[in-house]
Design a protein around this motif. Structure first.
Motif, short mmCIF file in Angstrom:
data_model
loop_
_atom_site.label_atom_id
_atom_site.label_comp_id
_atom_site.label_asym_id
_atom_site.label_seq_id
_atom_site.Cartn_x
_atom_site.Cartn_y
_atom_site.Cartn_z
N GLY A 102 -17.43 -52.10 -11.22
CA GLY A 102 -17.69 -53.51 -11.53
C GLY A 102 -17.28 -53.86 -12.94
N ALA A 103 -17.60 -52.98 -13.90
CA ALA A 103 -17.23 -53.24 -15.30
C ALA A 103 -15.72 -53.24 -15.47
CB ALA A 103 -17.86 -52.18 -16.19
N ILE A 104 -15.03 -52.32 -14.83
CA ILE A 104 -13.56 -52.27 -14.93
C ILE A 104 -12.94 -53.51 -14.30
CG2 ILE A 104 -11.51 -51.03 -14.08
CD1 ILE A 104 -13.08 -48.43 -14.49
N LEU A 105 -13.46 -53.94 -13.15
CA LEU A 105 -12.92 -55.12 -12.49
C LEU A 105 -13.09 -56.37 -13.34
CD1 LEU A 105 -14.09 -54.50 -8.81
CD2 LEU A 105 -11.74 -54.47 -9.66
N VAL A 106 -14.25 -56.50 -13.99
CA VAL A 106 -14.48 -57.67 -14.86
C VAL A 106 -13.56 -57.60 -16.07
CG1 VAL A 106 -16.16 -58.77 -16.40
CG2 VAL A 106 -16.83 -58.11 -14.09
N GLY A 107 -13.44 -56.41 -16.67
CA GLY A 107 -12.59 -56.25 -17.85
C GLY A 107 -11.12 -56.49 -17.55
N ALA A 108 -10.67 -56.10 -16.37
CA ALA A 108 -9.27 -56.24 -16.02
C ALA A 108 -8.96 -57.59 -15.38
CB ALA A 108 -8.87 -55.12 -15.06
N LYS A 109 -9.99 -58.38 -15.13
CA LYS A 109 -9.83 -59.69 -14.47
C LYS A 109 -9.00 -59.52 -13.20
CE LYS A 109 -10.42 -62.17 -18.71
NZ LYS A 109 -9.80 -62.85 -19.81
N ALA A 110 -9.49 -58.64 -12.34
CA ALA A 110 -8.79 -58.27 -11.12
C ALA A 110 -8.70 -59.45 -10.15
CB ALA A 110 -9.51 -57.12 -10.44
N PRO A 111 -7.66 -59.47 -9.31
CA PRO A 111 -7.60 -60.49 -8.27
C PRO A 111 -8.73 -60.24 -7.25
CG PRO A 111 -5.80 -58.91 -8.02
CD PRO A 111 -6.50 -58.59 -9.29
N LEU A 112 -9.17 -61.30 -6.63
CA LEU A 112 -10.27 -61.25 -5.66
C LEU A 112 -11.57 -60.75 -6.29
CD1 LEU A 112 -8.46 -59.83 -2.51
CD2 LEU A 112 -8.98 -62.20 -3.00
N LEU A 113 -11.78 -61.09 -7.57
CA LEU A 113 -12.98 -60.68 -8.28
C LEU A 113 -14.23 -61.23 -7.59
CD1 LEU A 113 -13.81 -59.09 -10.77
CD2 LEU A 113 -13.79 -61.22 -12.07
N TRP A 114 -14.12 -62.42 -7.01
CA TRP A 114 -15.25 -63.04 -6.30
C TRP A 114 -15.70 -62.22 -5.09
CZ3 TRP A 114 -14.25 -64.19 -1.24
CH2 TRP A 114 -12.90 -64.24 -0.86
N LEU A 115 -14.79 -61.37 -4.57
CA LEU A 115 -15.14 -60.51 -3.44
C LEU A 115 -15.68 -59.15 -3.90
CD1 LEU A 115 -15.01 -59.89 -0.35
CD2 LEU A 115 -12.71 -59.02 -0.78
N TRP A 116 -15.06 -58.59 -4.91
CA TRP A 116 -15.41 -57.24 -5.36
C TRP A 116 -16.74 -57.18 -6.10
CZ3 TRP A 116 -13.11 -53.88 -2.68
CH2 TRP A 116 -11.80 -54.06 -2.28
N LEU A 117 -17.03 -58.16 -6.93
CA LEU A 117 -18.28 -58.12 -7.70
C LEU A 117 -19.52 -58.16 -6.83
CD1 LEU A 117 -17.62 -60.10 -11.00
CD2 LEU A 117 -17.88 -57.65 -10.63
N PRO A 118 -19.60 -59.03 -5.82
CA PRO A 118 -20.79 -58.97 -4.95
C PRO A 118 -20.93 -57.64 -4.21
CG PRO A 118 -19.68 -61.06 -4.66
CD PRO A 118 -18.80 -60.21 -5.52
N LEU A 119 -19.80 -57.03 -3.82
CA LEU A 119 -19.86 -55.73 -3.16
C LEU A 119 -20.40 -54.66 -4.11
CD1 LEU A 119 -16.56 -55.68 -1.07
CD2 LEU A 119 -18.90 -55.88 -0.23
N CYS A 120 -19.93 -54.67 -5.34
CA CYS A 120 -20.44 -53.72 -6.35
C CYS A 120 -21.92 -53.98 -6.64
CB CYS A 120 -19.62 -53.81 -7.64
SG CYS A 120 -17.97 -53.12 -7.49
N ALA A 121 -22.29 -55.24 -6.77
CA ALA A 121 -23.69 -55.59 -7.04
C ALA A 121 -24.57 -55.17 -5.86
CB ALA A 121 -23.82 -57.08 -7.30
N PHE A 122 -24.08 -55.38 -4.67
CA PHE A 122 -24.83 -54.98 -3.48
C PHE A 122 -25.07 -53.46 -3.50
CE2 PHE A 122 -25.00 -53.99 1.13
CZ PHE A 122 -26.12 -54.74 1.46
N GLY A 123 -24.04 -52.70 -3.85
CA GLY A 123 -24.17 -51.24 -3.97
C GLY A 123 -25.12 -50.83 -5.07
#
Length: 119
Positions: free
Chosen positions: A44-65
């Motif tokens: 989650g931290a890497i995805l936010v730092g890298a401003k990855a595409p589809l961040l709106w999908l990946w962050l909730p999955l990471c938070a859920f985990g």
């Protein structure tokens, strides 16, 4: 006159795992699940730092985990094998009139398991 309990041998394949064995496997499962949680936090931290595409999908999955895995890890770490169901109930169950206790039968009449390696 004292009643004797029926002797029932325990097969080694029916033996339960030792307490230490159970504790060790629960500890390993807990550490593994918490390692997955740490991986979710880092991802989650890497995805936010890298401003990855589809961040709106990946962050909730990471938070859920990150939220669900610790809860499951604690539940599974505290889980033990089920106790023998109604241990005393088995002793006091009424027998059928023509059913005799196992020790009252001769060795040939007693029910026994046969283990055969050949079909």
């Amino acid at each position: 006159m004292v009643k004797r309990q029926a002797y029932q041998p325990i097969l080694i394949t029916d033996a339960r795992r030792s307490q230490d064995d159970q504790l060790t496997s629960r500890q390993k499962r807990y550490v593994l699940m918490m390692g997955i949680r740490v991986a979710c936090i880092v991802a989650g931290a890497i995805l936010v730092g890298a401003k990855a595409p589809l961040l709106w999908l990946w962050l909730p999955l990471c938070a859920f985990g990150m939220v669900l895995i610790p809860w499951l890890a604690v539940l599974l770490a505290n889980d033990r094998p089920p106790k023998e169901e109604h241990r005393l109930a088995n002793r006091f169950q009424p027998r059928g009139r023509d059913e005799t206790p196992p020790m009252a039968l001769s060795a040939e009449e007693r029910p026994h398991k046969v283990i055969d390696a050949e079909p």
